[in-house]
Design an enzyme around this catalytic site. Structure first.
Site, PDB file in Angstrom:
ATOM      1  N   ASP A 159       0.875  -0.966   0.092  1.00 51.63           N
ATOM      2  CA  ASP A 159      -0.052  -0.030  -0.073  1.00 51.63           C
ATOM      3  C   ASP A 159       0.944   1.096  -0.058  1.00 51.63           C
ATOM      4  O   ASP A 159       1.977   1.092  -0.676  1.00 51.63           O
ATOM      5  CB  ASP A 159      -0.923   0.085   1.161  1.00 51.63           C
ATOM      6  CG  ASP A 159      -2.297   0.598   0.853  1.00 51.63           C
ATOM      7  OD1 ASP A 159      -2.370   1.789   0.793  1.00 51.63           O
ATOM      8  OD2 ASP A 159      -3.217  -0.065   0.871  1.00 51.63           O
ATOM      9  N   HIS A 228      -3.498   6.299   3.829  1.00 49.93           N
ATOM     10  CA  HIS A 228      -4.172   4.749   3.117  1.00 49.93           C
ATOM     11  C   HIS A 228      -3.692   3.920   3.711  1.00 49.93           C
ATOM     12  O   HIS A 228      -4.515   3.084   4.180  1.00 49.93           O
ATOM     13  CB  HIS A 228      -4.207   5.026   1.480  1.00 49.93           C
ATOM     14  CG  HIS A 228      -5.201   4.185   0.978  1.00 49.93           C
ATOM     15  ND1 HIS A 228      -5.028   2.628   0.587  1.00 49.93           N
ATOM     16  CD2 HIS A 228      -6.544   4.277   0.337  1.00 49.93           C
ATOM     17  CE1 HIS A 228      -5.628   1.994  -0.005  1.00 49.93           C
ATOM     18  NE2 HIS A 228      -6.711   2.867   0.018  1.00 49.93           N
ATOM     19  N   SER A 541     -11.154  -0.531  -0.538  1.00 50.22           N
ATOM     20  CA  SER A 541      -9.882  -0.512   0.140  1.00 50.22           C
ATOM     21  C   SER A 541     -10.160  -0.826   1.842  1.00 50.22           C
ATOM     22  O   SER A 541      -8.994  -1.294   2.338  1.00 50.22           O
ATOM     23  CB  SER A 541      -9.010   0.885   0.096  1.00 50.22           C
ATOM     24  OG  SER A 541      -8.546   1.051  -1.370  1.00 50.22           O
TER      25      SER A 541
END
Length: 752
Positions: A159, A228, A541
């Site tokens: 990620d 994220h 996600s």
């Protein structure tokens, strides 16, 4: 964003009998050029299948030799190479001209040559909603307790990096790093050796092939600028943190699904450029070497997708992918290869209603993340309704200092809310408005309202509520409105789960014979770590790490299970009804009953997944044929797709009748009998032989059955759906979804 287009994939067709490798497609990409490259050079990925040597240095040397044969100079060959893939598979990423790429594609050892592509990155309540409360009574042990909270399972997160100072990654109370771990803590900008600990046991970053501008705007280290990856990692394995909320909303205890698991971090995503194939493949290659147990990728897919993941699965590593955020449009699901678990997103039993008071004393309710009471001290504000919240409309509407109602239902068909809402927020803030009420057909993108924080109260309403506000504004001499702070509501009163409108839908464009997505999990308004605080994010996600954590715990309880068995357990035990026994719904432009292209097998049920009774296993070597078929190396691929032993059935081109096989393996009581329950797709007759399966102490643990589909309607039509369930009458109900499309002519989906 993708780089310049290249005319397809440059591939050679080697003598398959002479190869020990499976023939997978690898991805190649076009990216911004480093200063040392020529103007005509671009980044390509050269995939060579299974590695021929165990010594990585020998594999790297073979890459250098191949490039030298093309460049005519070893120095130039060494300068061109960006990554060498040498642990889980063989290949490299290098700066090449198109003619050089064509020359390499003709070398017999090469499977594919492709241009590099950049992809997009696709809690306090969600785990309780799934039944994984952190402190269950000892007399009721569930998956969390049986898995010892994921103790020492290693999850690799590919990620945007990690924010190591977050309380979710405190390693107090953790034992030594598992001895099998072979990874490392790669240092860099604001990330030193002490940034890793007994929770974050390793971290790597992949900056090669990234433009200098993008590197400058991000941390040149595993540190996470976008947050994220931090959000994802804490959802998987964050430790218990008390008293977490977003400004008082969603107050509770934050923890990951496998709170005692260890994290290996692989930073491949960059704030300006996204996640390039070359870096993702390098991370997968390293993760295989590092000995992770599970790989979690909340990253988009394209083309032949991430072939390197098959090498991971063939080494016993389960791979979990986000399915994409391009719903509710059909045929948008990505990461659809059969050996990975592809995850859709759904809503949990929590909402944030906010009271909207009109000047005529009418009280209405919207949804909001507005928690700042100070922004409401002024009480009622002038209400204005310019229709659209385009900059031009706002400029004409004199909105400065007022609350704006954005109400333009005619635009919804071509301007979906997940796109239009962020623009509306920015435009109203720039226009000097002091409040926003945004009308839309879904509340799935509530987390977008975090952009309002510190500027103005914002709320979402449906078109019915918006019309009532509009009618009041239209009739009143001096219309005013007040948007109150939101409150948290949890429990049975919230319709849940529901598949989120943004969640990408099947069928797969690339592989219509593989039913995707596989499963849905919580992915809407998930509260998890962002730097030093906790923030709501939504997306597949966010759903992906929920399934990654459950996968990690199943691996802890059943370490001998293959990735296919774990995936089967998750899919076949999923729920298709809510807590009231009503069918799960899906958010589209109008709400509908969910089907397998919305949620695969259904909504994940972790405690049932730990004891599925039967599983559909696949020898990972069987997947090699899948790649051979996608590259045109084999005949008979239609039969292969139908008979691949997946926990789902997709028949995209039923002309008259077809027969296929499935095999179940008993992982429950040795003495057991399963009876068949069939829900036939509309217009299709389904015949299964046998319809009863008996297992005994002396019998085989596996049983094969055949399924025959016969169409009752000769039409060129769409899909219809059903299911096939093996039930032992008590504990175990093993259900797989079915999707069938009838056709008259090939290559024509629907003449209507």
């Amino acid at each position: 964003t993708q780089g310049e287009a290249i005319e397809g994939t440059l591939s050679s067709k080697p003598d398959m009998d002479s190869r020990t490798a499976f023939c997978g497609a690898l991805l190649l990409l076009v990216t911004l050029l480093p200063l040392s490259a020529t103007a005509s050079s671009k980044l390509y990925i050269v995939y060579m299948g299974e590695k021929k040597h165990d010594d990585p240095s020998v594999v790297i040397a073979s890459h250098h030799d191949m490039l030298t044969s093309v460049f005519g100079s070893k120095d130039e060959a060494m300068r061109s190479i960006v990554y060498s893939y040498k642990h889980g598979f063989s290949g490299f990423a290098a700066m090449l001209t198109k003619s050089q790429a064509v020359a390499i594609a003709k070398i017999p050892e090469v499977v594919t040559v492709k241009p590099n592509i950049f992809h997009k990155m696709h809690t306090t309540r969600s785990w309780d909603f799934l039944g994984l409360e952190y402190n269950q009574p000892p007399q009721q042990p569930g998956l969390l307790e049986r898995a010892k909270y994921g103790e020492d399972v290693i999850v690799g997160v590919i990620d945007s990096g990690i924010w190591p100072e977050s309380r979710s990654f405190d390693d107090n109370g953790y034992g030594p790093v598992p001895a099998r771990w072979k990874g490392k803590c790669q240092t860099g900008e604001e990330f030193n050796a002490t940034s890793c600990n007994r929770k974050i046991i390793g971290a790597r970053w992949y900056g090669r092939g990234i433009s200098a501008e993008s590197l400058k705007s991000d941390y040149k280290s595993p540190r996470d600028l976008s947050s994220h990856g931090t959000h994802v990692a804490s959802t998987i394995a964050g430790r218990e943190v008390q008293g977490v909320s977003y400004g008082g909303l969603g107050m509770g205890v934050a923890h990951g699904g496998a709170p005692r698991a260890r994290l290996g971090i692989y930073k491949v995503c960059w704030v300006d450029e996204g996640c390039p194939d070359a870096a993702v493949l390098a991370a997968i290659d390293d993760a295989i070497h590092d000995r992770v147990d599970v790989l979690s990728l909340s990253v988009g897919g394209v083309g032949q997708e991430y072939s390197g993941t098959l090498h991971a699965v063939q080494r016993g590593i389960s791979v979990v992918f986000a399915g994409g955020n391009d719903g509710p449009v059909p045929q948008t699901v990505t990461n659809a290869v059969p050996w990975v678990t592809t995850v859709a997103a759904s809503m949990i039993d929590r909402s944030f209603p906010t009271l909207i008071s009109l000047g005529n004393n009418e009280k209405l309710v919207g949804q909001s993340l507005n928690y700042n009471a100070a922004m409401n001290n002024s009480g009622f504000q002038d209400l204005v309704c310019p229709g659209s919240c385009e900059a031009e409309s706002l400029a004409l509407g004199n909105v400065t200092g007022k609350t704006v109602l954005c109400y333009a239902p005619a635009e919804a068909s071509w301007w979906p809310p997940q796109i239009s809402l962020p623009y509306a927020i920015n435009h109203t803030i720039e226009a000097g408005a002091k409040g926003l009420i945004f009308a839309q057909y879904t509340a799935n993108n509530l987390d977008s309202l975090t952009a309002c924080e510190g500027f103005m109260p914002c709320a979402l309403v449906d078109f019915e509520i918006a019309h009532r506000i509009f009618s009041y504004w239209d009739m009143a001499d001096h219309p005013v409105v007040k948007v109150s702070p939101a409150v948290s509501v949890v429990g049975n009163g919230v319709l849940s789960p529901r598949v989120a409108s943004f969640s990408s839908r099947g069928p797969s464009l690339l592989f219509p014979g593989i039913l995707k997505p596989d499963i849905t999990a919580p992915g809407v308004n998930i509260l998890a770590a962002v730097r030093g605080s906790y923030v709501f994010y939504s997306g597949t996600s966010m759903a992906c790490p929920h399934v990654s954590a459950v996968t990690a715990m199943l691996k802890s309880v059943h370490p001998q299970w293959s990735p296919a068995m774990i995936k089967s357990a998750i899919v076949t035990t999923a729920s298709v009804t809510d807590r009231f026994g009503m069918p799960i719904q899906a958010e589209v432009v109008s709400r509908k009953l969910a089907d397998p292209f919305d949620f695969g097998g259904g909504h994940i049920d972790p405690d049932r997944a730990v004891d599925p009774g039967l599983v559909y296993d696949v020898d990972a070597r069987e997947y090699n044929k899948f790649f051979n078929c996608t590259l045109g190396y084999l005949g008979g691929c239609e039969s292969y797709y139908l008979n691949l032993n997946l926990p789902s059935i997709a028949v995209p081109d039923l002309k008259d009748h077809v027969m296929l096989r499935r095999t179940v393996t008993n992982v429950g009581p040795a003495e057991s009998t399963y009876h068949l329950v069939v829900e036939a797709p509309a217009g299709i007759d389904v015949s299964v032989e046998p319809s009863v399966i008996n297992f005994t102490q002396s019998s085989s643990k596996s049983a094969t059955f055949t399924v025959t589909f016969t169409t009752r309607q000769r039409v060129q039509g769409g899909y219809t759906f059903g299911s096939l369930t093996w039930s032992d009458g008590s504990t175990h109900s093993v259900r797989i979804p079915i999707a069938v499309r009838t056709v008259i002519q090939d290559f024509v989906a629907d003449t209507s």
